[in-house]
Scaffold this active site. Structure first.
Site, PDB file in Angstrom:
ATOM      1  N   ASP A 218       0.824  -1.209   0.000  1.00 23.78           N
ATOM      2  CA  ASP A 218       0.000   0.000   0.000  1.00 23.78           C
ATOM      3  C   ASP A 218       0.864   1.268   0.000  1.00 23.78           C
ATOM      4  OD1 ASP A 218      -2.808   0.996   0.435  1.00 23.78           O
ATOM      5  OD2 ASP A 218      -1.890   1.885   2.210  1.00 23.78           O
ATOM      6  N   GLU A 277      14.067 -14.868  -0.246  1.00 28.31           N
ATOM      7  CA  GLU A 277      14.485 -16.003   0.585  1.00 28.31           C
ATOM      8  C   GLU A 277      13.497 -17.157   0.423  1.00 28.31           C
ATOM      9  OE1 GLU A 277      14.586 -14.550   4.609  1.00 28.31           O
ATOM     10  OE2 GLU A 277      16.137 -13.061   4.142  1.00 28.31           O
TER      11      GLU A 277
END
Ligand code: GLC
Length: 567
Positions: A218, A277
């Site tokens: 956002d 990751e």
């Protein structure tokens, strides 16, 4: 032989986000299992099958985290907890597991620009002294003027009024001011403070460990402010960058010191390192930046995977304007190795089935709804155009975003009475700007089942459905040839069949005119007639048509799109 030159190449192995159709669920308004009038996670889980039938690839959820709901959940007080109005964290686990069995990916909404004023960090900041480590989580400043009675700078809230509020200090006296680019209940975080990045590393990992497929981020363009928080030289409470598109990048950064500052890219790269990751996850930026070369900087290889294409959403419904934005998007995103996204509706704008029926001179600014005293949009034309525009969009290569209810052709509920309106914009401007509630009304599932047309079993609804929502109920469209719901299903099915999301795209000049556009993607010819006279269609198998009222066979009428398989 059609006249064309390819802008993209077919790439069937493209990563999922490059070609996904992502459906936005606005949890308050999707489906309500407990009948309190506000949608919830159990309601969504019950209806997941209907989304699988629709043929989408992923769902993006607007925030369902703990929140006082001052901005419908975009004011978060705990990033790791589901708000009780939506259910529990266990309800989310059940939803996620069911989505996975249906092959639907899940994207959650992260709000790093600001928290709720009820967040523990802000409460600690209020309870601590000026200059403390706690205050440094946010932007606290002394005011200007003899007694600090004036805000620290001239920035304005996107929702109207000043972007600063003054607090009362522990000793009972008026004290410092804090920055809030949105509502006063949404203090902006200070991303210059390294502790904020540490906190968000953990928040991202929390949701990634649960197994979500990515994030929609956002106000991604606002996280970092210009050092020293200087006055803006251009401001407008709903600037959204558009009026400054003709400035150089450096001029724009200076003119609006809270949007698109260079430092934001470091924060993005850090998000990206976390997400990398994990396997196969992606994130999309809500970065209201223009023009496209500037926006494309957000999707460089070590930054976001995607960013919303708001210039496409706000484009005029005109062949030349659409051709330009589509070409620019493919070319500019392509230069940094990204694919484009496309979107026509979301929870912040007027639903496109209504928007496209508004005369251009009456179109409100982005973020403002239609005022009940505005001239009535032409809803039949709007819906016809929306179907044509959606079919045009879903044939393009890249990822498309759909907003819940558009598959029903749902219009904007623009005549809502003031007493129901909850968008902070409405209150902060004393009703001058009507706000975004009109696109957030709960969905009609079963005509006449209850007063809320099956949104729940009690008929309660946090925003009442207008009378015309009944005819858009999902059950009335299911299996009905020519309904908007069946059109969306067909579009998504054929899109998948021909792998259009990762397709080889080129414009086809033969059917281009002032009022029509045509392109080819993986052997599918898409022609849209935007408001022009009838066009004779070429030979080919008709895969999709947005209108079943063809008067003469082989003729493409105004505001209509067809997909043809070239023989
Ligand atoms: C984004 C959201 C909008 C919200 C604002 C503040 O623009 O899409 O709904 O009001 O951020 O969080």
């Amino acid at each position: 032989m059609l006249n064309h030159e390819f802008l993209t190449v077919n790439n069937p192995s493209a990563e999922w986000w490059r070609k996904a159709v992502i459906y936005q669920v606005y949890p308050r308004s999707f489906a309500d299992a407990d009948g309190d009038g506000i949608g919830d996670l159990k309601g969504i889980t019950e209806k997941l099958g209907s989304l699988s039938d629709l043929g989408i690839d992923a769902i993006w959820f607007s925030p369902f985290f703990k929140s006082p709901q001052k901005d419908a959940g975009y004011d978060i007080s705990d990033y790791r907890l589901i708000d009780p109005i939506f259910g529990t964290n266990e309800d989310f686990d059940v939803l996620l597991a069911k989505a996975k069995t249906l092959g639907i990916r899940i994207i959650v909404d992260i709000v790093p620009n600001h928290t709720s004023d009820q967040h523990a960090w802000f409460q600690a900041a209020l309870a601590s002294a000026p200059g403390s480590a706690e205050r440094d989580y946010y932007h606290f400043r002394d005011g200007k003027g003899e007694n600090g009675e004036l805000p620290p700078n001239n920035w304005q809230s996107i929702f109207g009024g000043p972007a600063w509020s003054r607090i009362t200090e522990a000793n009972g006296e008026l004290g410092q001011w804090y920055l809030h680019l949105f509502d006063s209940s949404q203090p902006d975080l200070n991303w210059e403070n390294p502790k904020i990045a540490d906190e968000f590393d953990d928040i991202l990992r929390f949701w990634l460990d649960k197994g979500v497929d990515g994030f929609r981020v956002d106000v991604a363009h606002g996280m970092v402010k210009r050092a020293g928080l200087p006055d803006a030289t251009i401001y407008d409470e709903n600037l959204r960058e558009r009026p400054i598109s003709n400035l150089t990048m450096a001029e724009a950064e200076e003119a609006v010191p809270y949007w698109g500052q260079p430092g934001v890219h470091d924060a993005i790269r850090r998000f990206r390192r976390i997400i990398d990751e994990y396997d196969d996850r992606a994130m999309c930026a809500e970065a209201s930046m223009s023009p496209l070369p500037r926006l494309a900087m957000w999707v460089r290889p070590d930054e976001y995977h995607q960013s919303f294409n708001f210039d496409y959403m706000h484009s005029k419904y005109e062949a030349a304007a659409i051709k330009k934005i589509v070409t620019d998007s493919i070319v500019e995103y392509g230069k940094v190795g990204a694919s484009s996204t496309w979107v026509l509706s979301n929870h912040d704008g007027i639903r496109h089935a209504t928007r496209l029926g508004i005369a251009p001179e009456n179109t409100p600014r982005p973020g403002d709804g239609i005022h009940p005293s505005d001239p009535a949009p032409d809803e039949a034309l709007g819906l016809r155009r929306a179907r044509a525009a959606t079919a045009f969009m879903l044939g393009l290569p890249g990822s498309s975003y759909l907003y819940q209810g558009e598959e029903l052709g749902l219009p904007e509920a623009w005549q809502l009475e003031g007493k129901y309106r909850q968008d902070p914009t409405y209150a902060r401007t004393n009703g001058d700007r009507i706000g975004r509630d009109g696109c957030r009304v709960p969905l009609p599932w079963v005509a006449d089942a209850t007063e809320s047309n099956g949104f729940n079993s009690t008929g309660k609804s946090w925003l009442p459905q207008p009378a015309n929502y009944r005819v858009f109920a999902r059950n009335l469209q299911e299996g009905v040839v020519g309904s908007t719901l069946e059109l969306y299903k067909r579009l998504l099915k054929v899109r998948k069949q021909f792998d259009l999301g990762a397709g080889a795209f080129s414009w086809v000049d033969d059917y281009d005119s002032e009022t029509s556009l045509s392109y080819i993607n993986n052997g599918v010819l898409v022609i849209t007639n935007f408001s022009g006279g009838p066009i004779a269609m070429p030979a080919g198998e008709l895969l999709v048509t947005t209108q079943h009222d063809l008067t003469v066979e082989g003729i493409l009428e105004h505001d209509q799109t067809v997909w043809l398989k070239l023989s």
